[in-house]
Design a protein around this motif. Structure first.
Motif, PDB file in Angstrom:
ATOM      1  N   SER A  48     -39.874 -33.935 -82.920  1.00  0.00           N
ATOM      2  CA  SER A  48     -41.272 -33.530 -82.986  1.00  0.00           C
ATOM      3  C   SER A  48     -41.619 -32.535 -81.884  1.00  0.00           C
ATOM      4  N   GLN A  49     -42.634 -31.725 -82.146  1.00  0.00           N
ATOM      5  CA  GLN A  49     -43.052 -30.733 -81.147  1.00  0.00           C
ATOM      6  C   GLN A  49     -43.535 -31.381 -79.850  1.00  0.00           C
ATOM      7  N   PRO A  50     -44.352 -32.447 -79.901  1.00  0.00           N
ATOM      8  CA  PRO A  50     -44.768 -33.078 -78.634  1.00  0.00           C
ATOM      9  C   PRO A  50     -43.586 -33.574 -77.803  1.00  0.00           C
ATOM     10  N   ARG A  51     -42.575 -34.131 -78.475  1.00  0.00           N
ATOM     11  CA  ARG A  51     -41.428 -34.630 -77.731  1.00  0.00           C
ATOM     12  C   ARG A  51     -40.655 -33.485 -77.089  1.00  0.00           C
ATOM     13  N   ILE A  52     -40.425 -32.412 -77.859  1.00  0.00           N
ATOM     14  CA  ILE A  52     -39.728 -31.257 -77.301  1.00  0.00           C
ATOM     15  C   ILE A  52     -40.516 -30.667 -76.142  1.00  0.00           C
ATOM     16  N   SER A  53     -41.825 -30.552 -76.290  1.00  0.00           N
ATOM     17  CA  SER A  53     -42.672 -29.985 -75.232  1.00  0.00           C
ATOM     18  C   SER A  53     -42.600 -30.820 -73.962  1.00  0.00           C
ATOM     19  N   ARG A  54     -42.553 -32.140 -74.130  1.00  0.00           N
ATOM     20  CA  ARG A  54     -42.455 -33.017 -72.952  1.00  0.00           C
ATOM     21  C   ARG A  54     -41.135 -32.785 -72.225  1.00  0.00           C
ATOM     22  N   HIS A  55     -40.046 -32.694 -72.970  1.00  0.00           N
ATOM     23  CA  HIS A  55     -38.738 -32.446 -72.340  1.00  0.00           C
ATOM     24  C   HIS A  55     -38.714 -31.078 -71.647  1.00  0.00           C
ATOM     25  N   LEU A  56     -39.305 -30.081 -72.278  1.00  0.00           N
ATOM     26  CA  LEU A  56     -39.354 -28.754 -71.668  1.00  0.00           C
ATOM     27  C   LEU A  56     -40.164 -28.775 -70.373  1.00  0.00           C
ATOM     28  N   LYS A  57     -41.237 -29.536 -70.364  1.00  0.00           N
ATOM     29  CA  LYS A  57     -42.059 -29.654 -69.157  1.00  0.00           C
ATOM     30  C   LYS A  57     -41.250 -30.232 -68.003  1.00  0.00           C
ATOM     31  N   LEU A  58     -40.462 -31.269 -68.278  1.00  0.00           N
ATOM     32  CA  LEU A  58     -39.636 -31.879 -67.232  1.00  0.00           C
ATOM     33  C   LEU A  58     -38.561 -30.922 -66.736  1.00  0.00           C
ATOM     34  N   LEU A  59     -37.966 -30.161 -67.647  1.00  0.00           N
ATOM     35  CA  LEU A  59     -36.959 -29.177 -67.244  1.00  0.00           C
ATOM     36  C   LEU A  59     -37.584 -28.065 -66.415  1.00  0.00           C
ATOM     37  N   GLY A  60     -38.802 -27.677 -66.767  1.00  0.00           N
ATOM     38  CA  GLY A  60     -39.500 -26.657 -65.991  1.00  0.00           C
ATOM     39  C   GLY A  60     -39.834 -27.139 -64.598  1.00  0.00           C
ATOM     40  N   GLU A  61     -40.269 -28.380 -64.486  1.00  0.00           N
ATOM     41  CA  GLU A  61     -40.606 -28.943 -63.171  1.00  0.00           C
ATOM     42  C   GLU A  61     -39.378 -29.028 -62.275  1.00  0.00           C
ATOM     43  N   ALA A  62     -38.209 -29.147 -62.865  1.00  0.00           N
ATOM     44  CA  ALA A  62     -36.960 -29.181 -62.093  1.00  0.00           C
ATOM     45  C   ALA A  62     -36.397 -27.790 -61.848  1.00  0.00           C
ATOM     46  N   ALA A  63     -37.173 -26.747 -62.212  1.00  0.00           N
ATOM     47  CA  ALA A  63     -36.769 -25.346 -62.004  1.00  0.00           C
ATOM     48  C   ALA A  63     -35.487 -24.994 -62.747  1.00  0.00           C
ATOM     49  N   LEU A  64     -35.296 -25.627 -63.917  1.00  0.00           N
ATOM     50  CA  LEU A  64     -34.099 -25.345 -64.709  1.00  0.00           C
ATOM     51  C   LEU A  64     -34.371 -24.333 -65.819  1.00  0.00           C
ATOM     52  N   ILE A  65     -35.615 -24.209 -66.245  1.00  0.00           N
ATOM     53  CA  ILE A  65     -35.951 -23.256 -67.290  1.00  0.00           C
ATOM     54  C   ILE A  65     -37.201 -22.470 -66.901  1.00  0.00           C
ATOM     55  N   ASP A  66     -37.351 -21.301 -67.516  1.00  0.00           N
ATOM     56  CA  ASP A  66     -38.534 -20.463 -67.338  1.00  0.00           C
ATOM     57  C   ASP A  66     -39.326 -20.437 -68.636  1.00  0.00           C
ATOM     58  N   ARG A  67     -40.634 -20.287 -68.519  1.00  0.00           N
ATOM     59  CA  ARG A  67     -41.526 -20.172 -69.677  1.00  0.00           C
ATOM     60  C   ARG A  67     -42.329 -18.892 -69.523  1.00  0.00           C
ATOM     61  N   TYR A  68     -42.479 -18.137 -70.605  1.00  0.00           N
ATOM     62  CA  TYR A  68     -43.358 -16.975 -70.577  1.00  0.00           C
ATOM     63  C   TYR A  68     -44.075 -16.844 -71.910  1.00  0.00           C
ATOM     64  N   GLN A  69     -45.282 -16.344 -71.843  1.00  0.00           N
ATOM     65  CA  GLN A  69     -46.145 -16.257 -73.017  1.00  0.00           C
ATOM     66  C   GLN A  69     -46.022 -14.886 -73.656  1.00  0.00           C
TER      67      GLN A  69
END
Length: 341
Positions: A48-69
């Motif tokens: 599900s999108q909420p689950r994926i978004s939650r995992h992405l948030k945790l990876l972002g907080e650990a400075a493992l991934i970047d997000r851009y709009q």
């Protein structure tokens, strides 16, 4: 021997917690292969999108991934630098290519990229006639490429930025020269083409993003090579684009401008949206000087053949004159050791 970055106990545990979960490790493996949206990732992983978004948030907080709009879409990719991502890359190297879950993810990723490529090719096909006509007027791409590579030289480039990246051609041409790269363009259609081209060439060290060349969504003093290739003649105030690019150069960094010399083909204004009919050596040199850059080289490339109108292409190479201080070693890659006042 490689110099391994050492972590404090808490930091090491945080990174391992972020990466050490099946879905998040799968996400890291996918994002190491290029930029993807939440929609792409939900389709590939079947979650599900909420689950994926939650995992992405945790990876972002650990400075493992970047997000851009990019408009209504948010893109994610594996962070290109930093101790945390070095550790994550090490973990990914130990993941077996024969693992059935990772194999299935890779197959679905290939399907997503195939659809992306088909859409990009459709756009490019619809505009091919215009591109072909302009190419006939100018110096052959191969001649420009050869001159550009010779000017840049063989010294490794740490961070490369291509402004007005279009199809991502410069990102592909210089892929063997840089450690990481970003291409920026105002056209989402062209960005789709660029992403498809990077996917096809299997270039993962470069990403592209939507942005305004006059207000770039990037950190100042973060690049040691910037190119502006056949872009300025579409701009009403190209000098502002040069000034914006100069802000992003590291001390000693280089800016390369490739554009048309002055010409009188007026129809290019109406039929191809050219706002400027070329630039003189002095005009661009003045803009570069005003941006506090030193002009090092100006080179004209003239089209061969007779009987047809031909546009001369000019290459300007300028450098940020601030001194680079020794970083305590003989590394080929410069660091950011001086700041623009």
């Amino acid at each position: 021997m490689a110099n391994f970055v050492k972590f404090g106990l808490d930091s090491l545990v945080d990174v391992l917690k972020a990466a050490g979960e099946p879905t998040r490790l799968r996400l890291l493996a996918l994002l190491a292969a290029g930029d993807l949206t939440v929609t792409d990732l939900t389709e590939i992983l079947g979650q599900s999108q909420p689950r994926i978004s939650r995992h992405l948030k945790l990876l972002g907080e650990a400075a493992l991934i970047d997000r851009y709009q990019e408009g209504a879409w948010a893109y994610f990719r594996l962070t290109q630098q930093g101790a945390s991502v070095e550790l994550a890359n090490t973990l990914l190297k130990y993941a077996s290519e024969n693992d059935p879950v990772l194999q299935r993810d890779a197959e679905r990723l290939a399907a997503v990229k195939r659809i992306r490529s088909e859409r990009a090719q459709d756009y490019f096909s619809r505009n091919a006639a215009e591109w072909d006509e302009l190419r006939r007027l100018q110096v052959a791409d191969e001649q420009v490429d050869e001159a550009l590579i010779e000017l840049i030289g063989e010294k490794p480039v740490d961070a490369f930025l291509d402004l007005g990246t279009g199809t991502g051609r410069m990102l592909q041409l210089l892929s063997g020269h840089y450690r990481r790269a970003v291409g920026v363009d105002a056209s989402r259609d062209m960005l789709a083409v660029a992403r498809a081209n990077l996917d096809k060439a299997k270039i993962t060290a470069a990403s592209v993003r939507h942005g305004d060349i006059f207000n770039l969504p990037l950190d100042a003093q973060d690049f040691d090579l910037i190119t502006i290739h056949q872009v300025l003649h579409f701009l009403d105030q190209p000098e502002f684009a040069i000034a914006e690019a100069a802000k992003l150069l590291r001390p000693g960094g280089r800016l390369v401008i490739i554009d048309l010399a002055p010409h009188n083909l007026e129809y290019l204004r109406d039929e191809h949206a050219h706002l400027r009919l070329g630039f003189s050596h002095q005009m661009v040199a003045d803009w570069l000087t005003k941006a506090e850059l030193d002009v090092e080289t100006v080179q004209d490339l003239r089209a061969g053949g007779e009987g047809n109108p031909a546009l001369t292409v000019t290459i300007w190479l300028a450098r940020d004159p601030r001194m680079l201080m020794a970083a305590g070693n003989d590394s080929e890659i410069p660091g950011i050791l001086a700041k623009r006042a």
